[in-house]
Design a protein around this motif. Structure first.
Motif, PDB file in Angstrom:
ATOM      1  N   ASN A  82      42.867  -2.913   6.775  1.00  0.00           N
ATOM      2  CA  ASN A  82      41.407  -2.999   6.756  1.00  0.00           C
ATOM      3  C   ASN A  82      40.750  -1.978   5.834  1.00  0.00           C
ATOM      4  O   ASN A  82      39.536  -2.037   5.621  1.00  0.00           O
ATOM      5  N   ASN A  83      41.558  -1.060   5.279  1.00  0.00           N
ATOM      6  CA  ASN A  83      40.943   0.040   4.536  1.00  0.00           C
ATOM      7  C   ASN A  83      41.545   0.316   3.165  1.00  0.00           C
ATOM      8  O   ASN A  83      40.833   0.335   2.171  1.00  0.00           O
ATOM      9  N   THR A 100      46.125  -5.944   1.596  1.00  0.00           N
ATOM     10  CA  THR A 100      44.926  -5.497   2.301  1.00  0.00           C
ATOM     11  C   THR A 100      43.938  -6.651   2.439  1.00  0.00           C
ATOM     12  O   THR A 100      44.003  -7.640   1.711  1.00  0.00           O
ATOM     13  N   ASP A 101      43.023  -6.495   3.382  1.00  0.00           N
ATOM     14  CA  ASP A 101      41.999  -7.502   3.636  1.00  0.00           C
ATOM     15  C   ASP A 101      40.920  -7.404   2.556  1.00  0.00           C
ATOM     16  O   ASP A 101      40.230  -6.384   2.474  1.00  0.00           O
ATOM     17  N   GLY A 104      37.626  -6.431   3.983  1.00  0.00           N
ATOM     18  CA  GLY A 104      37.544  -5.226   4.812  1.00  0.00           C
ATOM     19  C   GLY A 104      36.501  -4.244   4.302  1.00  0.00           C
ATOM     20  O   GLY A 104      36.174  -4.209   3.109  1.00  0.00           O
ATOM     21  N   THR A 105      35.976  -3.450   5.201  1.00  0.00           N
ATOM     22  CA  THR A 105      34.991  -2.421   4.867  1.00  0.00           C
ATOM     23  C   THR A 105      35.624  -1.053   5.063  1.00  0.00           C
ATOM     24  O   THR A 105      36.080  -0.731   6.164  1.00  0.00           O
ATOM     25  N   ASP A 151      47.531  -8.223  10.045  1.00  0.00           N
ATOM     26  CA  ASP A 151      46.172  -8.732   9.848  1.00  0.00           C
ATOM     27  C   ASP A 151      45.464  -9.036  11.169  1.00  0.00           C
ATOM     28  O   ASP A 151      44.303  -9.449  11.186  1.00  0.00           O
TER      29      ASP A 151
END
Length: 416
Positions: A82-83, A100-101, A104-105, A151
């Motif tokens: 997520n990062n 990675t997503d 994501g934030t 995920d």
């Protein structure tokens, strides 16, 4: 009236979620399928929950400890997903790139979140492992049944298999099909038979990783990462291209900048003291492992063999390697007790000198000073902890390296 209905709807949603969660928990607790079947389909936490409801034999205690150990890495990988995929080689679970997503934030507290959660799982592993320590048992662990839900979608993908991650970390040979397409890593489609000695090996590893995590968290990483992240965001907002610095790319430069900022100040003493205790426990369990493994006479799908056995990966550990590693452990123990000192480069005491003035690492971790990089290089950080006495034996690790094939670092990580 609308507000009342909104509140009632929220309460109903929460209650429904709670009932569903309880139902899932009950299903895991009453699931009598083999734990590896549960793990392969439903994941690590479901398998652990099912085992927790059964009689706690030494075999089950070991498997539960192993599942919590893997759940610690799963947590780290989920936070990274997520990062950030940027490798940070000194941190367990961060030492290679992952997917990675894209939606994501980034959260500047991601490192703290990852390591704190991993510490919780390592503590749980140490707790549930207790009935397996020094007890006679065997536990079959099929590698292909294990995977990380990176995920968080509850569904297994090839890239989430433990074997894929083991292959990267252990640098195993790659298998391909006739079209030269990746199939898997050689040696991971196996069932390992863990036994009595391996409980101490696993306990040692949980303490080693806990010690590293406590050290990093003692530096309070979030403010430093926040400052670097905000600066990077301001640069990215400019109508200009950010150029790499020849030998390092922009992501690595951010990691380096955050690391230097993190080290500025006095670490949390309670965490450095915990780290020292974890490292000492690592040595204690590792020594117990080697005492136990040397007495084994079987040769059945071994994880870490003695000189008369062979690992399932086809690797052997010679008597010379085992003896050299014992010497490394002996030196590490003396260093952690403060009985052997670490040389400091600014105190020129002659090449090859075996005693003189050096840093007492135990004293440093018990009462740390400012870890500012400049002060460490200048010596002010270490000055209160410099004593006169014997230096650590620099030849121990060199002699160990000469006895192993390939990378001595990878071998040492396996031996723990």
């Amino acid at each position: 009236m609308m507000k009342r209905f909104t509140r009632l709807g929220l309460i109903a949603t929460v209650c429904a979620a709670t009932v569903a969660a309880c139902a899932d928990a009950r299903q895991s607790e009453t699931d009598t399928r083999p734990w590896d079947v549960i793990a392969a389909t439903d994941g690590l936490s479901a398998a652990e929950a099912s085992l927790a409801a059964r009689d706690q034999t030494a075999e089950i205690a070991f498997v539960r400890g192993g599942l919590h150990f893997l759940m610690a890495f799963e947590h780290v990988l989920q936070v990274r997903y997520n990062n950030s995929s940027v490798p940070i080689e000194v941190i367990p679970g961060f030492d290679y790139r992952i997917e990675t997503d894209p939606t994501g934030t980034f959260d500047p507290a991601f490192l703290e979140t990852a390591l704190s959660g991993a510490l919780d799982h390592m503590a749980a592993a140490q707790d549930v492992l207790t009935p397996a320590i020094s007890e006679t048992f065997t536990a079959d662990v099929p590698i292909e049944s294990l995977w990380f839900d990176i995920d968080g979608d509850g569904s297994r993908s090839d890239w989430e298999s433990l074997s894929r991650h083991m292959g990267v970390l252990m640098n195993l040979p790659v298998s391909t099909n006739e079209n030269d397409e990746f199939i898997g890593f050689e040696g991971t489609d196996v069932t390992i038979q863990f036994d009595t000695a391996d409980a101490d090996w696993l306990a040692a590893y949980t303490h080693a990783i806990s010690g590293v995590n406590e050290l990093i968290l003692s530096l309070d990483p979030t403010p430093a990462i926040t400052e670097v992240f905000e600066g990077r965001a301001q640069l990215n907002a400019l109508p200009a291209t950010i150029n790499d610095i020849g030998f390092i790319d922009e992501d690595q430069l951010d990691v380096l900048a955050a690391a230097i900022l993190m080290m500025d100040g006095v670490p949390d003493k309670s965490r450095t003291q915990k780290a020292l205790s974890h490292f000492q426990a690592t040595i204690e369990h590792n020594r117990a492992f080697w005492r136990e493994v040397e007495s084994e006479t079987d040769n059945e799908r071994e994880w870490l063999p003695n000189e008369n056995q062979e690992s399932v990966f086809g690797v052997t550990v010679s008597a010379e390697t085992a003896e050299a590693w014992q010497a490394v452990l002996y030196e590490m123990d003396l260093i952690l007790k403060g009985e052997h000192l670490l040389p400091f480069f600014r105190l020129n005491q002659g090449f090859g000198q075996t005693e003189g003035y050096g840093v007492n690492l135990a004293s440093l971790l018990n009462e740390p000073g400012d870890f500012n990089l400049v002060l460490m290089l200048q010596g002010a950080t270490f000055a209160p902890h410099i004593e006169q006495g014997p230096f650590a034996d620099r030849d121990a690790l060199r002699e160990f390296s000469s006895t192993v094939p390939g990378s001595s670092i990878l071998f040492a990580a396996w031996l723990n």
